[in-house]
Design a protein around this motif. Structure first.
Motif, PDB file in Angstrom:
ATOM      1  N   TRP A 129       7.047 -10.087   5.349  1.00 48.51           N
ATOM      2  CA  TRP A 129       7.417  -9.867   3.961  1.00 48.51           C
ATOM      3  C   TRP A 129       6.283 -10.143   2.997  1.00 48.51           C
ATOM      4  O   TRP A 129       6.234  -9.594   1.890  1.00 48.51           O
ATOM      5  CB  TRP A 129       8.623 -10.746   3.609  1.00 48.51           C
ATOM      6  CG  TRP A 129       8.329 -12.211   3.764  1.00 48.51           C
ATOM      7  CD1 TRP A 129       8.521 -12.966   4.886  1.00 48.51           C
ATOM      8  CD2 TRP A 129       7.764 -13.076   2.785  1.00 48.51           C
ATOM      9  NE1 TRP A 129       8.106 -14.260   4.668  1.00 48.51           N
ATOM     10  CE2 TRP A 129       7.632 -14.352   3.386  1.00 48.51           C
ATOM     11  CE3 TRP A 129       7.340 -12.907   1.468  1.00 48.51           C
ATOM     12  CZ2 TRP A 129       7.110 -15.453   2.711  1.00 48.51           C
ATOM     13  CZ3 TRP A 129       6.813 -14.002   0.788  1.00 48.51           C
ATOM     14  CH2 TRP A 129       6.710 -15.250   1.406  1.00 48.51           C
ATOM     15  N   TRP A 130       5.355 -11.011   3.367  1.00 48.70           N
ATOM     16  CA  TRP A 130       4.259 -11.388   2.474  1.00 48.70           C
ATOM     17  C   TRP A 130       3.329 -10.212   2.185  1.00 48.70           C
ATOM     18  O   TRP A 130       2.528 -10.267   1.251  1.00 48.70           O
ATOM     19  CB  TRP A 130       3.475 -12.564   3.049  1.00 48.70           C
ATOM     20  CG  TRP A 130       3.034 -12.366   4.476  1.00 48.70           C
ATOM     21  CD1 TRP A 130       1.872 -11.817   4.912  1.00 48.70           C
ATOM     22  CD2 TRP A 130       3.773 -12.729   5.638  1.00 48.70           C
ATOM     23  NE1 TRP A 130       1.829 -11.794   6.271  1.00 48.70           N
ATOM     24  CE2 TRP A 130       2.988 -12.364   6.758  1.00 48.70           C
ATOM     25  CE3 TRP A 130       5.018 -13.332   5.868  1.00 48.70           C
ATOM     26  CZ2 TRP A 130       3.399 -12.556   8.079  1.00 48.70           C
ATOM     27  CZ3 TRP A 130       5.419 -13.534   7.180  1.00 48.70           C
ATOM     28  CH2 TRP A 130       4.639 -13.153   8.262  1.00 48.70           C
ATOM     29  N   ASN A 131       3.412  -9.174   2.990  1.00 49.93           N
ATOM     30  CA  ASN A 131       2.617  -7.970   2.736  1.00 49.93           C
ATOM     31  C   ASN A 131       3.373  -6.956   1.873  1.00 49.93           C
ATOM     32  O   ASN A 131       2.872  -5.845   1.653  1.00 49.93           O
ATOM     33  CB  ASN A 131       2.237  -7.305   4.058  1.00 49.93           C
ATOM     34  CG  ASN A 131       1.248  -8.129   4.861  1.00 49.93           C
ATOM     35  OD1 ASN A 131       0.314  -8.692   4.299  1.00 49.93           O
ATOM     36  ND2 ASN A 131       1.461  -8.205   6.164  1.00 49.93           N
ATOM     37  N   MET A 132       4.558  -7.333   1.396  1.00 44.76           N
ATOM     38  CA  MET A 132       5.407  -6.411   0.656  1.00 44.76           C
ATOM     39  C   MET A 132       5.627  -6.818  -0.795  1.00 44.76           C
ATOM     40  O   MET A 132       6.245  -6.053  -1.549  1.00 44.76           O
ATOM     41  CB  MET A 132       6.777  -6.303   1.353  1.00 44.76           C
ATOM     42  CG  MET A 132       6.685  -5.902   2.809  1.00 44.76           C
ATOM     43  SD  MET A 132       8.314  -5.958   3.616  1.00 44.76           S
ATOM     44  CE  MET A 132       7.831  -5.662   5.329  1.00 44.76           C
ATOM     45  N   VAL A 168       7.681  -9.842  -6.902  1.00 43.08           N
ATOM     46  CA  VAL A 168       8.063  -8.478  -7.228  1.00 43.08           C
ATOM     47  C   VAL A 168       7.730  -7.552  -6.068  1.00 43.08           C
ATOM     48  O   VAL A 168       6.650  -7.630  -5.483  1.00 43.08           O
ATOM     49  CB  VAL A 168       7.367  -8.005  -8.530  1.00 43.08           C
ATOM     50  CG1 VAL A 168       5.856  -8.127  -8.418  1.00 43.08           C
ATOM     51  CG2 VAL A 168       7.759  -6.571  -8.870  1.00 43.08           C
ATOM     52  N   GLY A 169       8.688  -6.698  -5.694  1.00 42.01           N
ATOM     53  CA  GLY A 169       8.503  -5.772  -4.587  1.00 42.01           C
ATOM     54  C   GLY A 169       9.093  -4.417  -4.923  1.00 42.01           C
ATOM     55  O   GLY A 169       9.898  -4.286  -5.856  1.00 42.01           O
ATOM     56  N   MET A 170       8.686  -3.403  -4.158  1.00 45.93           N
ATOM     57  CA  MET A 170       9.145  -2.032  -4.387  1.00 45.93           C
ATOM     58  C   MET A 170      10.036  -1.581  -3.245  1.00 45.93           C
ATOM     59  O   MET A 170       9.708  -1.787  -2.067  1.00 45.93           O
ATOM     60  CB  MET A 170       7.937  -1.096  -4.511  1.00 45.93           C
ATOM     61  CG  MET A 170       8.291   0.371  -4.723  1.00 45.93           C
ATOM     62  SD  MET A 170       9.022   0.704  -6.338  1.00 45.93           S
ATOM     63  CE  MET A 170       9.365   2.459  -6.178  1.00 45.93           C
ATOM     64  N   ASP A 180       0.815  -1.214   0.000  1.00 49.50           N
ATOM     65  CA  ASP A 180       0.000   0.000   0.000  1.00 49.50           C
ATOM     66  C   ASP A 180       0.853   1.270   0.000  1.00 49.50           C
ATOM     67  O   ASP A 180       0.323   2.382   0.066  1.00 49.50           O
ATOM     68  CB  ASP A 180      -0.967   0.016   1.186  1.00 49.50           C
ATOM     69  CG  ASP A 180      -0.261   0.053   2.540  1.00 49.50           C
ATOM     70  OD1 ASP A 180       0.987   0.132   2.567  1.00 49.50           O
ATOM     71  OD2 ASP A 180      -0.949  -0.014   3.571  1.00 49.50           O
ATOM     72  N   GLY A 181       2.170   1.118  -0.086  1.00 39.66           N
ATOM     73  CA  GLY A 181       3.071   2.259  -0.171  1.00 39.66           C
ATOM     74  C   GLY A 181       3.632   2.727   1.149  1.00 39.66           C
ATOM     75  O   GLY A 181       4.537   3.557   1.176  1.00 39.66           O
ATOM     76  N   THR A 182       3.119   2.202   2.265  1.00 41.18           N
ATOM     77  CA  THR A 182       3.624   2.610   3.568  1.00 41.18           C
ATOM     78  C   THR A 182       4.918   1.872   3.891  1.00 41.18           C
ATOM     79  O   THR A 182       5.247   0.845   3.297  1.00 41.18           O
ATOM     80  CB  THR A 182       2.595   2.345   4.670  1.00 41.18           C
ATOM     81  OG1 THR A 182       2.291   0.939   4.699  1.00 41.18           O
ATOM     82  CG2 THR A 182       1.306   3.126   4.410  1.00 41.18           C
TER      83      THR A 182
END
Length: 224
Positions: free
Chosen positions: A146-149, A188-190, A134-136
């Protein structure tokens, strides 16, 4: 005679300085005008090399979703490849050491914005550099979820729909197969930006991330 010798010596220094200046100018031109500069940096972190054909196809396919940010008339996505096998005692120690050193420089310098990860849990545990979907940004004591990223590659319609062709044996591996199927094993992650300096370095990465993950719905669970 002495004055003449001094004149000759001075001429030698003029020639030497001229050669040095020409060399510096040549290097400057080569570095800044003859070198292709990337508009975006995308990191690939995996325990093995990315097939060369897959690498080329992926760079070209991702470039279609970017913009010419440096004004050189073309869109270039550079893949920064880091070979690491987190937590595997049987992995190649030399490759892991080299990969760790290069990845640390990338993370510290805020070079890559988007990360394609074979092992997102190991990556986040080692670097703590990803942000939430969500960008936070995760708090200092909560960066282990990590699964939320990350998204799975297959969670992203854009990535799963890329025409990447196939790969064959090359200088790094001996297998053949579908590049899209190969990439489907990745997440894929940011990269998160905890300070203004990192945010400036990652400028442009946000737009690329949004385009690549448009319509994505995460199916990532704690167990992977």
């Amino acid at each position: 005679r002495r004055q003449r010798q001094m004149c000759i010596r001075d001429r030698k220094w003029v020639i030497i300085l001229g050669i040095a200046a020409a060399f510096v100018g040549y290097c400057f031109i080569g570095q800044y005008f003859l070198t292709t500069h990337a508009d975006y940096n995308v990191a690939v972190v995996a325990p093995h090399y990315l097939p060369e054909a897959t690498q080329t196809a992926l760079q070209d396919a991702l470039a279609a979703y970017g913009e010419d940010r440096n004004g050189d008339g073309k869109v270039v996505v550079k893949l920064n490849l880091y070979t690491m096998d987190f937590g595997n005692e049987d992995s190649d120690a030399y490759l892991d050491m080299a990969g760790t050193t290069k990845l640390a420089a990338d993370v510290q310098g805020g070079l890559s914005s988007v990360f394609l990860l074979w092992d997102p849990a190991g990556f986040e545990e080692s670097t703590g550099s990803l942000r939430y979907l969500d960008g936070t940004l995760p708090a200092a004591d909560s960066d282990e979820d990590w699964w939320n990223m990350v998204y799975k590659w297959s969670d992203c319609p854009v990535l799963a729909g890329l025409d990447l062709g196939s790969y064959g044996p090359d200088t790094t591996q001996s297998r053949s197969g579908s590049s899209q199927e190969y990439m489907s094993q990745f997440y894929v992650g940011m990269r998160g930006a905890w300070n203004s300096g990192t945010a400036d370095n990652l400028a442009g990465g946000e737009e690329l991330w949004q385009k690549l993950t448009a319509g994505a719905v995460s199916t990532v669970a704690p167990e992977g």
